[in-house]
Design an enzyme around this catalytic site. Structure first.
Site, PDB file in Angstrom:
ATOM      1  N   GLY A  93      13.422 -17.957  23.914  1.00 52.14           N
ATOM      2  CA  GLY A  93      12.950 -16.638  23.477  1.00 52.14           C
ATOM      3  C   GLY A  93      11.936 -16.074  24.443  1.00 52.14           C
ATOM      4  CG  ASP A  94       8.699 -15.168  23.553  1.00 48.90           C
ATOM      5  OD1 ASP A  94       8.801 -14.248  22.732  1.00 48.90           O
ATOM      6  OD2 ASP A  94       8.274 -16.302  23.265  1.00 48.90           O
ATOM      7  CE  LYS A  98      15.743 -12.052  22.853  1.00 46.15           C
ATOM      8  NZ  LYS A  98      14.793 -13.079  23.276  1.00 46.15           N
ATOM      9  N   GLY A  99      13.768  -7.144  25.109  1.00 42.97           N
ATOM     10  CA  GLY A  99      13.431  -5.800  24.625  1.00 42.97           C
ATOM     11  C   GLY A  99      13.570  -4.754  25.714  1.00 42.97           C
ATOM     12  CB  ALA A 142      11.854 -11.275  17.099  1.00 43.95           C
ATOM     13  N   GLY A 143       9.212 -10.500  18.599  1.00 42.76           N
ATOM     14  CA  GLY A 143       8.407  -9.374  19.069  1.00 42.76           C
ATOM     15  C   GLY A 143       8.979  -8.915  20.391  1.00 42.76           C
ATOM     16  CD  GLN A 173      13.864 -15.465  16.763  1.00 43.74           C
ATOM     17  OE1 GLN A 173      14.961 -15.320  16.255  1.00 43.74           O
ATOM     18  NE2 GLN A 173      12.848 -14.718  16.395  1.00 43.74           N
ATOM     19  NE  ARG A 189       5.461 -15.357  24.538  1.00 46.03           N
ATOM     20  CZ  ARG A 189       5.627 -14.090  24.916  1.00 46.03           C
ATOM     21  NH1 ARG A 189       5.681 -13.775  26.195  1.00 46.03           N
ATOM     22  NH2 ARG A 189       5.770 -13.138  24.025  1.00 46.03           N
ATOM     23  CB  SER A 209      13.449  -7.133  34.729  1.00 45.39           C
ATOM     24  OG  SER A 209      12.275  -6.476  34.344  1.00 45.39           O
TER      25      SER A 209
HETATM   26  P1  IMP Z   1      10.127 -19.519  12.870  1.00 47.38           P
HETATM   27  O1  IMP Z   1      11.199 -18.690  13.501  1.00 47.38           O
HETATM   28  O2  IMP Z   1       8.930 -18.711  12.468  1.00 47.38           O
HETATM   29  O3  IMP Z   1      10.659 -20.366  11.762  1.00 47.38           O
HETATM   30  O4  IMP Z   1       9.586 -20.539  13.976  1.00 47.38           O
HETATM   31  C1  IMP Z   1      10.377 -21.613  14.485  1.00 47.38           C
HETATM   32  C2  IMP Z   1      10.156 -21.807  15.980  1.00 47.38           C
HETATM   33  O5  IMP Z   1      10.686 -20.678  16.679  1.00 47.38           O
HETATM   34  C3  IMP Z   1       8.678 -21.878  16.371  1.00 47.38           C
HETATM   35  O6  IMP Z   1       8.561 -22.756  17.477  1.00 47.38           O
HETATM   36  C4  IMP Z   1       8.356 -20.467  16.830  1.00 47.38           C
HETATM   37  O7  IMP Z   1       7.290 -20.434  17.742  1.00 47.38           O
HETATM   38  C5  IMP Z   1       9.668 -20.095  17.497  1.00 47.38           C
HETATM   39  N1  IMP Z   1       9.901 -18.652  17.527  1.00 47.38           N
HETATM   40  C6  IMP Z   1      10.252 -17.844  16.503  1.00 47.38           C
HETATM   41  N2  IMP Z   1      10.391 -16.575  16.918  1.00 47.38           N
HETATM   42  C7  IMP Z   1      10.152 -16.580  18.224  1.00 47.38           C
HETATM   43  C8  IMP Z   1      10.186 -15.554  19.227  1.00 47.38           C
HETATM   44  O8  IMP Z   1      10.477 -14.390  18.986  1.00 47.38           O
HETATM   45  N3  IMP Z   1       9.902 -15.960  20.489  1.00 47.38           N
HETATM   46  C9  IMP Z   1       9.615 -17.248  20.797  1.00 47.38           C
HETATM   47  N4  IMP Z   1       9.572 -18.230  19.907  1.00 47.38           N
HETATM   48  C10 IMP Z   1       9.847 -17.900  18.624  1.00 47.38           C
END
Ligand code: IMP
Length: 428
Positions: free
Chosen positions: A12-13, A16-17, A39-40, A224, A305, A413
């Site tokens: 993730g991160d 993608k946005g 997600a963010g 993710q 991170r 990018s």
């Molecule tokens: P959950 O999705 O909140 O259940 O978290 C499970 C795992 O996924 C954890 O290690 C989070 O840090 C990771 N995680 C969830 N969403 C993201 C994201 O958008 N980016 C990166 N890691 C994520």
């Protein structure tokens, strides 16, 4: 006409946005297929920063319909806040946003249960975002979930909630010695959300498939990344949804034979938030340097991170699982000024060499990376718009990744802004 799935190839991160935002220019619709407000997605437009959590970043383009698919779990308050936040900044959110009737709702007891479970796990905790994502998907699979469509039928909603709270309160009070939830309080709260969200609730599978029949250009956005996928990631240190390409079909109600391209987004190095194995993690000051320069702090939780070198073993796994037709490399400029850049091409464990990503967590946790070293570059690459204008060493870094993965790199990018991009291929 093209139906393109955008997938995170790492943890993730990957950025993608921004890529979704850029590709939306030529898309007729953008749809998100899984995950929730864990997600963010960060997008920078004219020096203005937008962080989106569950609304597809395509919303930032006027007049493009955006869909939140059935595979997403929705925290209604967070969604309302996101809508209001966008409106306040002059972004149109109205009949351009559609929320699947079958998307599951995150209920207040989901984050309460998650909190207690993480506490009990102690040092074995997942390090979740604490948003109730896992428990919401648990209820979905256990067939006791509440869906956004239920918000449209108050009586049915209340009955389902009554049944669920009987179990939930028993678990919270007896097992975890925590507080329970009152039926009327939760009901009133969610009926308030229903008033605000009902205008968006729709049969999104019908809308999407109609657009496919009309030969429109569609962009499907995952949250993710592949290594956080509940089936193909570093289980149990994963999120609870199907972040890889297959999730786009189940999470939107679109047949696999309608997908025309799957694009993997790869950060030029690797990051991971939360617990779990990370063979190429850099634990010295260089890791900190990458974190600071790359702004590697969670867009949702603000957590730092973990940073590391590019991991080809993990990426080969992502290529296989997703069948990437092309790749996008992001944040190349963050590597500017690093003298020697490493790429992990294999793992070593107990005297054995691994070229394929191990499925066993206990093995992966002990794997040591085998690196190839590449010369870095001194020049500033941010904002570069032509591949030929990149320093020779950066070109060679990109070419090597392409060769190692056997997939063409179609976009690079070179910064946060929309126009800081090298497009070697038009995807639509
Ligand atoms: P959950 O999705 O909140 O259940 O978290 C499970 C795992 O996924 C954890 O290690 C989070 O840090 C990771 N995680 C969830 N969403 C993201 C994201 O958008 N980016 C990166 N890691 C994520």
């Amino acid at each position: 006409m093209a139906v393109i799935v955008i997938v995170g190839a790492q943890w993730g991160d990957e950025g993608k946005g921004k890529i979704v935002d850029v590709l939306t220019e030529k898309a007729d619709c953008v749809a998100r297929y899984q995950g929730g407000h864990n997600a963010g997605h960060t997008v920078v437009i004219n020096n203005e920063k937008f962080i989106l959590h569950i609304i597809p970043s395509g919303i930032l383009h006027k007049g493009k319909p955006c869909i939140i698919g059935n595979g997403v779990v929705v925290d209604p308050l967070s969604l309302i806040e996101e809508i209001e936040g966008l409106k306040k900044r002059g972004i149109e959110v109205g009949n351009n946003l559609f929320l699947s009737k079958n998307a599951h709702l995150i209920m207040p007891y989901h984050s309460a249960i998650e909190r207690e479970q993480e506490k009990l796990k102690g040092s074995k905790k997942i390090g979740t975002t604490g948003k109730g994502i896992g428990p919401a998907y648990v209820d979905k699979i256990a067939r006791i979930g509440m869906r956004t469509g239920d918000l449209l039928y108050p009586e049915i909603f209340k009955e389902k909630l009554r049944t669920n709270l009987t179990h939930v309160n028993l678990i919270l009070k007896s097992l975890y010695k925590a507080e329970g939830f009152d039926l009327d309080d939760v009901y009133r709260e969610y009926m308030g959300y229903a008033e605000r969200l009902s205008e968006y609730i729709a049969d999104t599978d019908v809308i999407l498939n109609k657009m496919i029949d009309e030969k429109k250009n569609l962009l499907f956005e995952g949250a993710q990344g592949t290594l956080l996928d509940v089936d193909h990631g570093t289980y149990p240190y994963v999120t609870s949804s199907s972040a890889s390409a297959g999730g786009a079909c189940t999470g939107l109600g679109v047949s696999p034979i309608k997908i025309t391209k799957v694009i993997g987004i790869v950060k030029a190095y690797t990051t991971r938030v939360g617990e779990g194995p990370f063979p190429t993690e850099i634990k010295d000051s260089l890791g900190e340097k990458l974190r600071e320069k790359g702004g590697e702090y969670g867009a949702t939780t603000g957590r730092p991170r973990r940073c590391g070198w590019l991991d080809i073993v993990a990426l080969r796994h992502a290529v296989r699982i997703n069948g990437f037709s092309g790749l996008v490399i992001t944040k190349l400029d963050i590597l500017d000024g690093i003298k020697k850049i490493k790429i992990c091409t294999a793992y070593k464990c107990d005297g054995k060499k691994y070229k394929e990503f191990p499925k066993e967590l206990h093995l992966l946790e002990r794997c040591e990376p085998v690196y190839e070293e590449f010369s870095g570059w001194e020049e500033n690459t941010s904002g570069v718009k032509k591949f030929g204008n990149l320093p020779k060493e950066a070109q060679s870094y990109i070419k090597n990744i392409e060769k190692m993965l056997g997939v063409e790199i179609q976009i690079i990018s070179s910064g946060q802004k929309r126009d800081e991009i090298i497009m070697t291929k038009e995807l639509f």
